[in-house]
Design an enzyme around this catalytic site. Structure first.
Site, PDB file in Angstrom:
ATOM      1  N   HIS A  19       0.839  -1.210   0.000  1.00 26.56           N
ATOM      2  CA  HIS A  19       0.000   0.000   0.000  1.00 26.56           C
ATOM      3  C   HIS A  19       0.874   1.260   0.000  1.00 26.56           C
ATOM      4  CE1 HIS A  19      -3.597   2.403   1.339  1.00 26.56           C
ATOM      5  NE2 HIS A  19      -2.636   3.159   1.843  1.00 26.56           N
ATOM      6  N   GLU A  20       1.838   1.305   0.909  1.00 25.04           N
ATOM      7  CA  GLU A  20       2.682   2.488   1.020  1.00 25.04           C
ATOM      8  C   GLU A  20       3.628   2.616  -0.179  1.00 25.04           C
ATOM      9  OE1 GLU A  20       1.985   4.670   3.129  1.00 25.04           O
ATOM     10  OE2 GLU A  20       0.599   3.429   4.275  1.00 25.04           O
ATOM     11  N   HIS A  23       1.810   4.437  -2.868  1.00 28.67           N
ATOM     12  CA  HIS A  23       1.877   5.890  -2.699  1.00 28.67           C
ATOM     13  C   HIS A  23       3.230   6.423  -3.180  1.00 28.67           C
ATOM     14  CE1 HIS A  23      -1.881   6.329  -0.664  1.00 28.67           C
ATOM     15  NE2 HIS A  23      -1.528   5.651   0.416  1.00 28.67           N
TER      16      HIS A  23
END
Length: 303
Positions: A19-20, A23
């Site tokens: 997820h990170e 980003h």
């Protein structure tokens, strides 16, 4: 079964990294090359970790009832992104990463590779992990700061509305807690949508419920809590090492002098020091450059 706790915990931490990373790679492509210098283009969970948002909140949400809340701490310098489209895309990249994981994890169920009748722990745990990914996507798309759903629409909002919403960013997670605990209609609607999506992914509800049941067993929860404590200890060890490095190298860190000049052009030194001190309390053990970039970005954003 303790194996279920280990599988779900490790799988969830891996998904937090994914997820990170989503980003970070979107920000890098959008113009913020500083994410590479900060070490975010990696799947190492310690690079993203912030004790509260990376471990404590996600584990609490899982123990509450299998709600997937990605944590982590990736600071994006939005001033370096090319335009508002990229700002929205950076926020959307995290939930998109969880959606991709949900699709990948559901492939064995869709292709019939796994028998539906199984008395072991693996199938229910895998189904439960799919549920975590789907719930993460829906939860993160809520337009509540600091969730990604708000980050997607924020660049398109008037500056005065952005300033008002930012005041609630520190309370966003508690607002979500409150919605689940005190607004039954919200909780029911949330889970109905989650199970509609998992059904579309061909993941049997019974397997999900079995996985949830395994995850709620005392031995499984003990394993998860042990993983939480171990993760916090690792973070403490790394942060202690980082703080010693930053104490020696922060004055020589590239760009720090220029950033201090930028800060001085925005506020007086006393105010700048106060803002940096406040940021250090919220995000301990980051680099001097990290704090300066964050404060400068916030000041310009709120003007």
């Amino acid at each position: 079964m303790w194996q279920a706790g280990v599988f779900v915990f490790v799988g969830w931490i891996a998904s937090v990294c994914f997820h990170e990373f989503g980003h970070a790679i979107a920000a890098y492509m959008g113009g913020d090359k500083s994410v590479k210098e900060k070490g975010y283009l990696t799947f190492n969970p310690l690079k993203y970790a912030h004790p509260q948002t990376s471990l404590v909140f996600p584990v609490l949400f899982m123990l509450m009832g299998g709600i997937g809340l990605p944590g982590g701490a990736v600071y994006i310098n939005h001033n370096l992104l090319r335009n508002r489209f990229w700002q929205s895309l950076v926020s959307a990249a995290g939930p998109l990463a969880n959606l991709v994981l949900a699709l990948i994890l559901a492939i064995p169920f869709q292709q019939g590779w796994i028998p539906l009748q199984d008395n072991g722990w693996f199938l229910p745990s895998l189904a439960f992990l799919v549920l975590l990914q789907v719930s993460s996507v829906i939860l993160n798309l809520l337009p509540i700061p600091p969730l990604d759903g708000y980050g997607i629409i924020e660049p398109w909002l008037p500056a005065n509305i952005q300033r008002q919403c930012q005041k609630f960013s520190n309370w966003g997670f508690w607002i979500v807690f409150g919605l689940f605990w005190f607004v039954p209609a919200f909780s029911q609607g949330f889970w109905q949508l989650v199970f509609i999506i998992t059904n579309q992914l061909a993941v049997e509800p019974n397997l999900i419920l079995q996985g949830n049941s395994l995850f709620r067993q005392p031995i499984t929860r003990a394993v998860v809590l042990a993983g939480l404590l171990g993760g916090l200890w690792l973070l403490k060890q790394q942060n202690g090492s980082n703080s010693r490095v930053y104490a020696v190298s922060s004055r020589r860190e590239p760009g720090v002098t220029g950033l201090r000049k930028q800060l001085a052009s925005l506020v007086d030194r006393r105010t700048g020091d106060r803002l940096i001190a406040s940021e250090k309390q919220k995000n301990p053990h980051q680099s001097e450059r990290w704090y300066l970039e964050k404060v400068i970005y916030d000041l310009r954003r709120h003007r």
